[in-house]
Design a protein around this motif. Structure first.
Motif, PDB file in Angstrom:
ATOM      1  N   GLN A   3       0.844  -1.184   0.000  1.00  0.00           N
ATOM      2  CA  GLN A   3       0.000   0.000   0.000  1.00  0.00           C
ATOM      3  C   GLN A   3       0.883   1.239   0.000  1.00  0.00           C
ATOM      4  O   GLN A   3       2.029   1.217   0.460  1.00  0.00           O
ATOM      5  CB  GLN A   3      -0.909   0.008   1.230  1.00  0.00           C
ATOM      6  CG  GLN A   3      -2.016  -1.032   1.207  1.00  0.00           C
ATOM      7  CD  GLN A   3      -2.942  -0.833   2.393  1.00  0.00           C
ATOM      8  OE1 GLN A   3      -2.551  -0.973   3.540  1.00  0.00           O
ATOM      9  NE2 GLN A   3      -4.192  -0.499   2.106  1.00  0.00           N
ATOM     10  N   LEU A   5       1.755   4.610   1.561  1.00  0.00           N
ATOM     11  CA  LEU A   5       1.612   5.361   2.809  1.00  0.00           C
ATOM     12  C   LEU A   5       2.326   6.695   2.641  1.00  0.00           C
ATOM     13  O   LEU A   5       3.517   6.729   2.309  1.00  0.00           O
ATOM     14  CB  LEU A   5       2.214   4.583   3.979  1.00  0.00           C
ATOM     15  CG  LEU A   5       2.299   5.352   5.313  1.00  0.00           C
ATOM     16  CD1 LEU A   5       0.908   5.669   5.852  1.00  0.00           C
ATOM     17  CD2 LEU A   5       3.106   4.558   6.341  1.00  0.00           C
ATOM     18  N   LYS A  89      -7.801  10.883  -2.875  1.00  0.00           N
ATOM     19  CA  LYS A  89      -6.759  10.252  -2.061  1.00  0.00           C
ATOM     20  C   LYS A  89      -5.375  10.584  -2.612  1.00  0.00           C
ATOM     21  O   LYS A  89      -4.560   9.725  -2.950  1.00  0.00           O
ATOM     22  CB  LYS A  89      -6.971   8.732  -1.968  1.00  0.00           C
ATOM     23  CG  LYS A  89      -8.284   8.345  -1.308  1.00  0.00           C
ATOM     24  CD  LYS A  89      -8.420   6.865  -1.048  1.00  0.00           C
ATOM     25  CE  LYS A  89      -7.569   6.452   0.123  1.00  0.00           C
ATOM     26  NZ  LYS A  89      -7.840   5.045   0.536  1.00  0.00           N
ATOM     27  N   ASP A 101      -2.905   5.293  -0.045  1.00  0.00           N
ATOM     28  CA  ASP A 101      -3.942   4.408   0.500  1.00  0.00           C
ATOM     29  C   ASP A 101      -4.196   4.760   1.957  1.00  0.00           C
ATOM     30  O   ASP A 101      -5.323   4.737   2.431  1.00  0.00           O
ATOM     31  CB  ASP A 101      -3.511   2.945   0.368  1.00  0.00           C
ATOM     32  CG  ASP A 101      -3.327   2.536  -1.079  1.00  0.00           C
ATOM     33  OD1 ASP A 101      -4.310   2.631  -1.847  1.00  0.00           O
ATOM     34  OD2 ASP A 101      -2.205   2.134  -1.447  1.00  0.00           O
ATOM     35  N   LYS A 102      -3.094   5.056   2.666  1.00  0.00           N
ATOM     36  CA  LYS A 102      -3.170   5.503   4.051  1.00  0.00           C
ATOM     37  C   LYS A 102      -2.310   6.757   4.197  1.00  0.00           C
ATOM     38  O   LYS A 102      -1.263   6.889   3.556  1.00  0.00           O
ATOM     39  CB  LYS A 102      -2.672   4.418   5.010  1.00  0.00           C
ATOM     40  CG  LYS A 102      -3.508   3.141   5.019  1.00  0.00           C
ATOM     41  CD  LYS A 102      -4.884   3.374   5.656  1.00  0.00           C
ATOM     42  CE  LYS A 102      -5.677   2.066   5.726  1.00  0.00           C
ATOM     43  NZ  LYS A 102      -7.022   2.269   6.341  1.00  0.00           N
ATOM     44  N   VAL A 264      -7.003   7.187  14.640  1.00  0.00           N
ATOM     45  CA  VAL A 264      -7.663   7.424  13.366  1.00  0.00           C
ATOM     46  C   VAL A 264      -8.489   8.692  13.458  1.00  0.00           C
ATOM     47  O   VAL A 264      -9.193   8.927  14.447  1.00  0.00           O
ATOM     48  CB  VAL A 264      -8.551   6.234  12.970  1.00  0.00           C
ATOM     49  CG1 VAL A 264      -9.282   6.501  11.660  1.00  0.00           C
ATOM     50  CG2 VAL A 264      -7.708   4.961  12.851  1.00  0.00           C
ATOM     51  N   ASP A 269      -9.060   6.464   6.550  1.00  0.00           N
ATOM     52  CA  ASP A 269      -7.768   6.243   5.910  1.00  0.00           C
ATOM     53  C   ASP A 269      -6.717   7.279   6.306  1.00  0.00           C
ATOM     54  O   ASP A 269      -5.612   7.291   5.754  1.00  0.00           O
ATOM     55  CB  ASP A 269      -7.924   6.242   4.387  1.00  0.00           C
ATOM     56  CG  ASP A 269      -8.706   5.037   3.893  1.00  0.00           C
ATOM     57  OD1 ASP A 269      -8.503   3.939   4.455  1.00  0.00           O
ATOM     58  OD2 ASP A 269      -9.529   5.199   2.975  1.00  0.00           O
ATOM     59  N   LEU A 301      -2.193   0.565  11.568  1.00  0.00           N
ATOM     60  CA  LEU A 301      -1.901   0.408  10.141  1.00  0.00           C
ATOM     61  C   LEU A 301      -1.634  -1.046   9.766  1.00  0.00           C
ATOM     62  O   LEU A 301      -1.904  -1.461   8.641  1.00  0.00           O
ATOM     63  CB  LEU A 301      -0.690   1.271   9.765  1.00  0.00           C
ATOM     64  CG  LEU A 301      -0.936   2.783   9.705  1.00  0.00           C
ATOM     65  CD1 LEU A 301       0.382   3.537   9.582  1.00  0.00           C
ATOM     66  CD2 LEU A 301      -1.858   3.136   8.552  1.00  0.00           C
TER      67      LEU A 301
END
Length: 810
Positions: A3, A5, A89, A101-102, A264, A269, A301
Motif C-alpha cells: 500500500q 503510505l 486520495k 492508500d493511508k 484514526v 484512511d 496500520l
C-alpha cells in the motif's frame, strides 16, 4: 501488494511510527515522507544542548539519509504540502502530487506568538526548530537578547545563549518560573541559579510593545515603562497544534485534529500523531504520550488491535545544569500535608504532598534520582503510612536505615516506570537484558529506554548491574564517537603506550569503523597526537574546527571576527592606530572591546583575512587566538605601577605569562588573570588559572569558570617569586594538556583527577621541571603566529615576531 503510505511531517512522533512499521513489516508499505524543513528527523528535545554548544546538530539526528535509504522511504524534504484531496486520495506538494492508500498527519505544532505591536519585526523569533536555534547561535558574545517566557523552552533558550556570552533577560508574567511544573520554593531556587549564571530574570512583568528601528527589533517595552534593549527577541510562550492542513481537508478539528483510541481521524484512511492531535479533549506536548501514539498508529496500520490510553505523567527536566522533577498535584489544599527537605549547601529541595496516607504530589530540585520511585507511589495510590518518617529520603532508606541503592532498584516492581519519555517499565528492560541486551547501547536499541533525554541512564545501568551481576561492568566513560567503542581516556592511554604517532595508526590499530574518522573524533585525535608526540606528529589543519582553520571566528552572516593580541591587556598608540587603520581600510562594521581586555574587529570579509592579517602583523601584532582551543587571554589589573593597593607587578607578570603561553594548544580554551591584590579587580578567581598577588608572593589557583557553569578557583600553591609563579603556570598547563579529555575545560579535568593529585605533581620539584621542559619543547615546535604563517609576504610579516620567542619572554 504494497500500500502507498504518505506521511506529512518528519517529527519525533511520525519518526517513531516509521521505526515501528519498518521493523515489524518492512515490505507492507511504499512510504513517502514530506517535511517542510529541509531535513529528516532529529531529537528536538536536544536542541538546547546544540544551542549551548554541548552537542552538534549531527549528534542529535535520529534518522539520517542512510536510514531512510535503507528502508526505501522516499523523502521529500524542504517541500510543503499544499493540499490533501481526500476524495481523490492524493497529497499535493509544491513539486507534484502523491497518491495514498493511508495517510499520517504529523504536522506538529506552531509556536504561539503574542500579538504585541512590533511582533513582526526582523529579529523577533520563536524557539521551535533548528533554524531558530541557529539564529540564536549566531547572535554572538556581547549582544543582548530578551526571552519572553519563563517555562522550560524559554529558560533553555536563555541558558544556551548566556553560555555563548549573550546578555540575556528573561521576562515572565507569573510570580515564579516554570509555575506549571514547580512550586514557589523550587521556582525561587531555579531563579537564583540562573541569576548566578548571569541571566537577568524579571517576574510579574507584562510586555506592552516591541520597539524597532529600520524594520529591526531594538527593545521590549514593559507595561511599567521599562525598556529592555535587545538585538534578538525570542518568544517562548507556548505552542498550538498545527491543524491547518487537516482543517482544509475537512477533517474533524477542535483544539487539534480529532483522533480516536486507534489514532484514526474522522477519515478512516487518515491517521494523526503528535502535537497536532486532540484525543478526548486533551492535546499533548511531552514526548512520552507522543511515542505511545506512534506505537498505536503503527499497530493500527498493520491491522493489529491497539488503543491509546492517556496516562498520568511526571516531568523530569534539566535546565542549565539544574535537575528538576515534578509529578502529581502539588498545590496547597485543605487536609493536605507537606514533607519538605532542604539542603541549601548542596542546592537540594524536595517537597512531598500527602493526602491522608497517600502521596499525591512531588516536587524536587537539585537531586531527582528518586523521582520515578515517588511517581510510582503517586500513580499506584500506594499506602505510605508505614514509611512516612523516612519517605522523603527515598527507597534506599525504607526501614529506617540506608541500604544499597542497587537493592532499592532490585526491589522496584516490574511495572515501575524507568524511562518516562518512552513509557518503558522495569519489566520491559529486564526482559530485554535477559534476552541478550547486555549493555546500555543494546538496551537503548531494543527498548528505547534512555534513548531520548537521557535522564534515566543511571537507572538503566543499575538494572543492567542488578540483572547481570558480575557479568556487567559499569561503564566509566562514553565512547569518543560512533566510530569506536573506546572512551577518550582509553584512546589517549593507547596513543601513549602502544605508541601511536599518526592518525592512520589510530584508525588502523584501534579498530576504527571509519577509515579516516569523523567530524567528532578527528579534532580530538589530532589534539592528543599533537600534545603527546610533538616531535613525531605533524599537526593536521583539516582536523580542526572551521574557526581554527580560518584563524578567525566565523559569524552568522559568513563574515569573520579578527582579534589581535594585546599582551596582558596593554596596548600602545601605534597599535591602536593600526587597528583603526585596518578597520577603515577593510570597512569593518563593528569594533568592540572584549571582556578579555582586547579589541575585536567584527564583520571582516573572508577574502580580506590574509590582507588584514598582513597589515596587523606589520604593526607588530600577532593573533589573539580568540577562535582556538588554546590560550585566549591573560587579564590584568594595573598592579603596583599605578594602584595604591597593588602588592606586586600584576601587569608585568600577566604580560610575561601571555608571552610564554601564547600559541599553546590545549584541550579547550584557556583563560588566565593576574590580580595585583586580594581585591581581585582582574577577576582571577573565576578563570582557568588565576594568580592573586599578596605581600608574601603569588597565590595560584585553578579550576574557575564564568560561563554556563560558574565556579570559583581553588588554591593550588603559593610561591614567593615571579619566576616560580611562571614555572607553576607552565607546569599545570602542560599537566592539563597531557591528561584532560578533549573539550573538557580545566575545572572538569580537575574534578576527575582531584586537586590533591594535581598539587602532588606541581609541588614535586622534579615532576614540575619535567612538565615545564615538555611544555617548552612543544612550544618551540608548534608556536607559530598563524597570521604570519598565512600572510601573503612571509618574510615581511615574520620579522616583527623576532622578539616574541620563548627566550625573550623568559
Amino acid at each position: 501488494m504494497k500500500q502507498n503510505l504518505v506521511v506529512i511531517g518528519a517529527g519525533m512522533a511520525s519518526g517513531r511510527v516509521l521505526e515501528h512499521l519498518t521493523e515489524a513489516a518492512p515490505d507492507a508499505f511504499d512510504i513517502t515522507l514530506f517535511n517542510a524543513e529541509p531535513r529528516g528527523n532529529y531529537n528536538r528535545i536536544m536542541l538546547s544542548p546544540v544551542l549551548s554548544g554541548e552537542k552538534t546538530y549531527d549528534e542529535i539526528v535520529t534518522h539520517d539519509d542512510a536510514w531512510y535509504a535503507e528502508r526505501g522511504i522516499t523523502c521529500r524534504f524542504g517541500e510543503r504540502v499544499l493540499e490533501i484531496d481526500r476524495e481523490a486520495k492524493v497529497v499535493v506538494g509544491e513539486n507534484g502530487h502523491v497518491p495514498y492508500d493511508k495517510l499520517i498527519l504529523g504536522t506538529g505544532s506552531n509556536p504561539f506568538m503574542i500579538p504585541l505591536p512590533g511582533h513582526d519585526l526582523d529579529g523577533v523569533i520563536a524557539y521551535r526548530d533548528l533554524e531558530d536555534t541557529e539564529r540564536m547561535m549566531g547572535l554572538g558574545a556581547g549582544h543582548k537578547c530578551v526571552v519572553i517566557g519563563g517555562g522550560l523552552l524559554g529558560l533553555e533558550a536563555a541558558a544556551g545563549m548566556a553560555a555563548r556570552g549573550v546578555d540575556v533577560t528573561v521576562v515572565h508574567i507569573m510570580g515564579h518560573l516554570m509555575e506549571r511544573q514547580l512550586d514557589e520554593a523550587a521556582g525561587y531556587l531555579l531563579k537564583k541559579s540562573l541569576e548566578d549564571k548571569g541571566i537577568t530574570i524579571r517576574l510579574q512583568a507584562n510586555s506592552k510593545e516591541i520597539l524597532g528601528e529600520d524594520g529591526r527589533v531594538k527593545a521590549l517595552l514593559l507595561e511599567d515603562g521599562t525598556e529592555l534593549p535587545c538585538d534578538l527577541l525570542v518568544m517562548a510562550v507556548g505552542i498550538r497544534p498545527n491543524v491547518a492542513l487537516g482543517q482544509a481537508a475537512g477533517l474533524a478539528v477542535g483544539k487539534g485534529v480529532h483522533v480516536d483510541d486507534q489514532m484514526v481521524t474522522s477519515d478512516a484512511d487518515v491517521l494523526a500523531v503528535g502535537e497536532c492531535v486532540e484525543h478526548q479533549g486533551a492535546i499533548f506536548g511531552l514526548v512520552a504520550p507522543l511515542y505511545d501514539q506512534a506505537k498505536v498508529a503503527a499497530q493500527t496500520l498493520l491491522g493489529e488491535e491497539a488503543a491509546f490510553v492517556q496516562k498520568s505523567l511526571s516531568t523530569k527536566l534539566k535546565v542549565t545544569g539544574c535537575d528538576l522533577f515534578s509529578a502529581g498535584d502539588f498545590a496547597e489544599g485543605e487536609g493536605r500535608e507537606d514533607i519538605v527537605f532542604r539542603d541549601p549547601a548542596r542546592g537540594v529541595y524536595k517537597r512531598l504532598v500527602l493526602d491522608g496516607s497517600k502521596l499525591i504530589g512531588a516536587v524536587m530540585y537539585g537531586d531527582t534520582a528518586d523521582g520515578n520511585w515517588f511517581f510510582g507511589l503517586i500513580k499506584d495510590g500506594t499506602d505510605i503510612e508505614e514509611m512516612r518518617e523516612t519517605l522523603i529520603f527515598g527507597p534506599a532508606y525504607q526501614g529506617g536505615a540506608a541500604v544499597d541503592p542497587l537493592s532499592a532498584v532490585a526491589a522496584l516492581p516490574r511495572d515501575a516506570e524507568i524511562c518516562g519519555c518512552n513509557g518503558i517499565c522495569k519489566g520491559t528492560i529486564v526482559d530485554a537484558i535477559s534476552g541478550g541486551a547486555t549493555d546500555l547501547g543494546a538496551v537503548k536499541a531494543t527498548t528505547k529506554a534512555s534513548a531520548s533525554c537521557g535522564t534515566c541512564t543511571g537507572l538503566v545501568e543499575q538494572l543492567l548491574q542488578v540483572t547481570l551481576g558480575d557479568a556487567f561492568q559499569m561503564p566509566t566513560a562514553q565512547p569518543v564517537c560512533g566510530c569506536t567503542d573506546l572512551s577518550h581516556e582509553d584512546v589517549r592511554r593507547l596513543i601513549k603506550t602502544k605508541p601511536l604517532q599518526s592518525q592512520e595508526a589510530v584508525w588502523q590499530e584501534l579498530g576504527w569503523s571509519t577509515r579516516n574518522g569523523c567530524h567528532v573524533c578527528r579534532p580530538a585525535i589530532n589534539f592528543y597526537l599533537l600534545a603527546d608526540w610533538p616531535l613525531e606528529y605533524q599537526d593536521d589543519p583539516q582536523s580542526r574546527f572551521i574557526n581554527e582553520r580560518k584563524h578567525a571566528n566565523i559569524q552568522k552572516d559568513g563574515t569573520f571576527s579578527v582579534v589581535p593580541r594585546m599582551w596582558g591587556g596593554i596596548t600602545t598608540p601605534d597599535e591602536l592606530r593600526a587597528i583603526a587603520d585596518a578597520a577603515d581600510k577593510y570597512d569593518v562594521p563593528t569594533v568592540k572591546v572584549t571582556g578579555g581586555q582586547r579589541i575585536d574587529l567584527l564583520g571582516v570579509k573572508g577574502e580580506d583575512l590574509p590582507s588584514i592579517w598582513s597589515d596587523l602583523n606589520r604593526a607588530g601584532m600577532v593573533s589573539g587566538h580568540a577562535y582556538s582551543k588554546g590560550l585566549r587571554t591573560v587579564k590584568t589589573c594595573v598592579g603596583t605601577d599605578h594602584c595604591r593597593f597593588g602588592t606586586q607587578d600584576s601587569t608585568g607578570l600577566g604580560i610575561k605569562l601571555e608571552k610564554v603561553l601564547w600559541g599553546s594548544w590545549t584541550p579547550h580554551k584557556l583563560k588566565l588573570a593576574v590580580s595585583g591584590c586580594p581585591r581581585n579587580c582582574a577577576e582571577a578567581t573565576c578563570k582557568d588559572i588565576g594568580v592573586v598577588c599578596v605581600d608574601s608572593g603569588y597565590q595560584i589557583s585553578i579550576g574557575g569558570a564564568a560561563g554556563m557553569d560558574v565556579k570559583e578557583t581553588e588554591l593550588l600553591i603559593q610561591v614567593p617569586t615571579e619566576a616560580e609563579a611562571i614555572e607553576v603556570v607552565m607546569a599545570v598547563t602542560q599537566l592539563y594538556r597531557e591528561g584532560a579529555k578533549y573539550l573538557d575545560r580545566m575545572y572538569k579535568w580537575m574534578a576527575k583527577v582531584g586537586l590533591d593529585w594535581i598539587k602532588e605533581q606541581i609541588e614535586d620539584p622534579e615532576t614540575r621541571q619535567a612538565l615545564v621542559a615538555r611544555f617548552e619543547l612543544s612550544q618551540s615546535i608548534y608556536r607559530k603566529d598563524p597570521w604570519a604563517e598565512h600572510a601573503q609576504d612571509r618574510a615581511e610579516t615574520y620579522a616583527p615576531l623576532a622578539d616574541l620567542t620563548l627566550e625573550a619572554a623568559e
